[in-house]
Design a protein around this motif. Structure first.
Motif, PDB file in Angstrom:
ATOM      1  N   MET A   1      55.012  61.068  85.601  1.00  0.00           N
ATOM      2  CA  MET A   1      55.302  62.216  86.458  1.00  0.00           C
ATOM      3  C   MET A   1      55.385  63.494  85.632  1.00  0.00           C
ATOM      4  N   LEU A   2      55.955  63.396  84.438  1.00  0.00           N
ATOM      5  CA  LEU A   2      55.993  64.549  83.536  1.00  0.00           C
ATOM      6  C   LEU A   2      54.567  64.954  83.145  1.00  0.00           C
ATOM      7  N   LEU A   3      53.731  63.965  82.891  1.00  0.00           N
ATOM      8  CA  LEU A   3      52.330  64.217  82.561  1.00  0.00           C
ATOM      9  C   LEU A   3      51.604  64.889  83.724  1.00  0.00           C
ATOM     10  N   ARG A   4      51.903  64.458  84.936  1.00  0.00           N
ATOM     11  CA  ARG A   4      51.305  65.093  86.125  1.00  0.00           C
ATOM     12  C   ARG A   4      51.645  66.576  86.184  1.00  0.00           C
ATOM     13  N   GLU A   5      52.915  66.903  85.963  1.00  0.00           N
ATOM     14  CA  GLU A   5      53.337  68.297  86.020  1.00  0.00           C
ATOM     15  C   GLU A   5      52.770  69.100  84.853  1.00  0.00           C
ATOM     16  N   ALA A   6      52.738  68.516  83.661  1.00  0.00           N
ATOM     17  CA  ALA A   6      52.187  69.213  82.501  1.00  0.00           C
ATOM     18  C   ALA A   6      50.700  69.494  82.691  1.00  0.00           C
ATOM     19  N   THR A   7      49.976  68.518  83.226  1.00  0.00           N
ATOM     20  CA  THR A   7      48.551  68.711  83.500  1.00  0.00           C
ATOM     21  C   THR A   7      48.357  69.841  84.489  1.00  0.00           C
ATOM     22  N   GLY A   8      49.154  69.855  85.557  1.00  0.00           N
ATOM     23  CA  GLY A   8      49.045  70.899  86.558  1.00  0.00           C
ATOM     24  C   GLY A   8      49.386  72.276  86.012  1.00  0.00           C
ATOM     25  N   GLN A   9      50.255  72.325  85.007  1.00  0.00           N
ATOM     26  CA  GLN A   9      50.642  73.599  84.418  1.00  0.00           C
ATOM     27  C   GLN A   9      49.679  74.054  83.333  1.00  0.00           C
ATOM     28  N   GLY A  10      48.709  73.205  82.981  1.00  0.00           N
ATOM     29  CA  GLY A  10      47.712  73.572  81.993  1.00  0.00           C
ATOM     30  C   GLY A  10      48.129  73.317  80.562  1.00  0.00           C
ATOM     31  N   LEU A  11      49.119  72.464  80.338  1.00  0.00           N
ATOM     32  CA  LEU A  11      49.528  72.119  78.988  1.00  0.00           C
ATOM     33  C   LEU A  11      48.641  71.006  78.428  1.00  0.00           C
ATOM     34  N   ALA A  12      48.456  71.004  77.128  1.00  0.00           N
ATOM     35  CA  ALA A  12      47.804  69.881  76.467  1.00  0.00           C
ATOM     36  C   ALA A  12      48.855  68.807  76.223  1.00  0.00           C
ATOM     37  N   VAL A  13      48.484  67.551  76.431  1.00  0.00           N
ATOM     38  CA  VAL A  13      49.432  66.447  76.277  1.00  0.00           C
ATOM     39  C   VAL A  13      48.835  65.393  75.360  1.00  0.00           C
ATOM     40  N   LEU A  14      49.564  65.063  74.308  1.00  0.00           N
ATOM     41  CA  LEU A  14      49.170  63.989  73.390  1.00  0.00           C
ATOM     42  C   LEU A  14      49.955  62.752  73.791  1.00  0.00           C
ATOM     43  N   TRP A  15      49.230  61.683  74.130  1.00  0.00           N
ATOM     44  CA  TRP A  15      49.935  60.484  74.574  1.00  0.00           C
ATOM     45  C   TRP A  15      49.049  59.266  74.425  1.00  0.00           C
ATOM     46  N   GLN A  16      49.681  58.101  74.441  1.00  0.00           N
ATOM     47  CA  GLN A  16      48.976  56.836  74.338  1.00  0.00           C
ATOM     48  C   GLN A  16      49.278  55.995  75.578  1.00  0.00           C
ATOM     49  N   ALA A  17      48.225  55.473  76.197  1.00  0.00           N
ATOM     50  CA  ALA A  17      48.351  54.676  77.412  1.00  0.00           C
ATOM     51  C   ALA A  17      48.207  53.193  77.089  1.00  0.00           C
ATOM     52  N   VAL A  18      48.881  52.376  77.881  1.00  0.00           N
ATOM     53  CA  VAL A  18      48.824  50.925  77.739  1.00  0.00           C
ATOM     54  C   VAL A  18      48.543  50.321  79.107  1.00  0.00           C
ATOM     55  N   CYS A  19      47.589  49.381  79.163  1.00  0.00           N
ATOM     56  CA  CYS A  19      47.275  48.694  80.419  1.00  0.00           C
ATOM     57  C   CYS A  19      47.008  47.225  80.121  1.00  0.00           C
ATOM     58  N   THR A  20      47.650  46.346  80.877  1.00  0.00           N
ATOM     59  CA  THR A  20      47.439  44.904  80.679  1.00  0.00           C
ATOM     60  C   THR A  20      46.975  44.188  81.936  1.00  0.00           C
ATOM     61  N   ASP A  21      46.907  44.881  83.068  1.00  0.00           N
ATOM     62  CA  ASP A  21      46.507  44.206  84.303  1.00  0.00           C
ATOM     63  C   ASP A  21      45.188  44.724  84.876  1.00  0.00           C
ATOM     64  N   GLY A  22      44.475  45.554  84.116  1.00  0.00           N
ATOM     65  CA  GLY A  22      43.187  46.064  84.571  1.00  0.00           C
ATOM     66  C   GLY A  22      43.256  47.280  85.460  1.00  0.00           C
ATOM     67  N   CYS A  23      44.467  47.798  85.721  1.00  0.00           N
ATOM     68  CA  CYS A  23      44.604  48.908  86.662  1.00  0.00           C
ATOM     69  C   CYS A  23      43.924  50.183  86.167  1.00  0.00           C
ATOM     70  N   ALA A  24      43.816  50.361  84.858  1.00  0.00           N
ATOM     71  CA  ALA A  24      43.230  51.594  84.331  1.00  0.00           C
ATOM     72  C   ALA A  24      41.783  51.772  84.789  1.00  0.00           C
ATOM     73  N   ALA A  25      41.078  50.669  84.997  1.00  0.00           N
ATOM     74  CA  ALA A  25      39.681  50.740  85.410  1.00  0.00           C
ATOM     75  C   ALA A  25      39.523  51.294  86.822  1.00  0.00           C
ATOM     76  N   ARG A  26      40.607  51.301  87.599  1.00  0.00           N
ATOM     77  CA  ARG A  26      40.528  51.824  88.962  1.00  0.00           C
ATOM     78  C   ARG A  26      40.643  53.344  89.009  1.00  0.00           C
ATOM     79  N   ARG A  27      40.878  53.990  87.863  1.00  0.00           N
ATOM     80  CA  ARG A  27      40.852  55.448  87.724  1.00  0.00           C
ATOM     81  C   ARG A  27      41.931  56.164  88.532  1.00  0.00           C
ATOM     82  N   ARG A  28      42.990  55.486  88.847  1.00  0.00           N
ATOM     83  CA  ARG A  28      44.046  56.092  89.653  1.00  0.00           C
ATOM     84  C   ARG A  28      44.680  57.283  88.945  1.00  0.00           C
ATOM     85  N   PHE A  29      44.735  57.231  87.591  1.00  0.00           N
ATOM     86  CA  PHE A  29      45.387  58.288  86.837  1.00  0.00           C
ATOM     87  C   PHE A  29      44.396  59.229  86.147  1.00  0.00           C
ATOM     88  N   HIS A  30      43.130  59.174  86.520  1.00  0.00           N
ATOM     89  CA  HIS A  30      42.117  59.935  85.796  1.00  0.00           C
ATOM     90  C   HIS A  30      42.116  61.425  86.111  1.00  0.00           C
TER      91      HIS A  30
END
Length: 224
Positions: A84-113
């Protein structure tokens, strides 16, 4: 039905899971190495919108989430709040350095893209993190308010999808969903409709709204 004690414990755990961030006053990696540009580390216990608004006003232009962020449905409260913090930072135009982890294949559905892309994605399909970075642009999934309605414009999956939210019961839940509401407290119709439209995520027992609020239109605006 959960007991009141369990509800209080869950709420306490949610509020205690405040993201920790490292801050800089410039986007450029080379500039961030200069004296005076680093602004230190901070824990952000408040709401995502309030915290990011304050950071932006204070001159922050880049932040790093210090812990990896899990994308899956079984993600802990810390990851949900970080997203949620990332959502707000993205909307405000900030650059965000972060690492994502996925173990159930959900990342391929592009929900957070629509969120600022991660530096690394552990556990996702090969090449997905690179594709996320290559296809990212601002305002990919946003909402804006009108008189008596909210419009969502969603391009996460390639084509533009438009959703108009005008049912009073649905509109009444948006403020709570912005910062995460206990999923079981959502009216069944609201939870079903937002889930089917791909507009909410459910993690750590909470449901939260995925689209970002429009703060400024990109150029050209028709891409949104």
């Amino acid at each position: 039905m959960p007991s009141r004690s369990a509800e209080r414990t869950g709420a306490a755990a949610w509020h205690a899971a405040a993201p920790e961030v490292e801050l800089w006053s410039d986007y450029d990696p080379a500039v961030r190495e200069l004296p005076g540009v680093a602004l230190g580390r901070r824990t952000l216990p408040g709401t995502a919108e309030a915290e990011i608004t304050e950071l932006h006003r204070a001159g922050v232009r880049c932040l790093r989430l210090t812990e990896p962020v899990r994308l899956c449905a079984d993600a802990p409260a810390a990851s949900a709040r970080a997203l949620m913090l990332l959502r707000e930072a993205t909307g405000q135009g900030l650059a965000v350095l972060w690492q994502a982890v996925c173990t159930d294949g959900c990342a391929a559905r592009r929900r957070f893209h629509h969120l600022y892309p991660p530096e690394r994605l552990t556990g996702g399909p090969d090449g997905l993190a690179a594709d996320w970075r290559a296809t990212y642009y601002p305002s990919k999934c946003v909402f804006r308010r009108g008189p008596g309605f909210v419009e969502v414009r969603d391009r996460r999956f390639g084509t533009l999808e438009l959703f108009t939210i005008d049912e009073p019961g649905h509109l009444a839940q948006l403020e709570a969903l912005a910062e995460g509401v206990e999923a079981g407290l959502l009216p069944d119709a609201v939870r079903r409709d937002f889930t089917e439209a791909g507009l909410i995520a459910e993690q750590a027992g909470r449901a939260w709204f995925l689209p970002m609020r429009v703060r400024r239109w990109p150029f050209p605006s028709l891409t949104v």
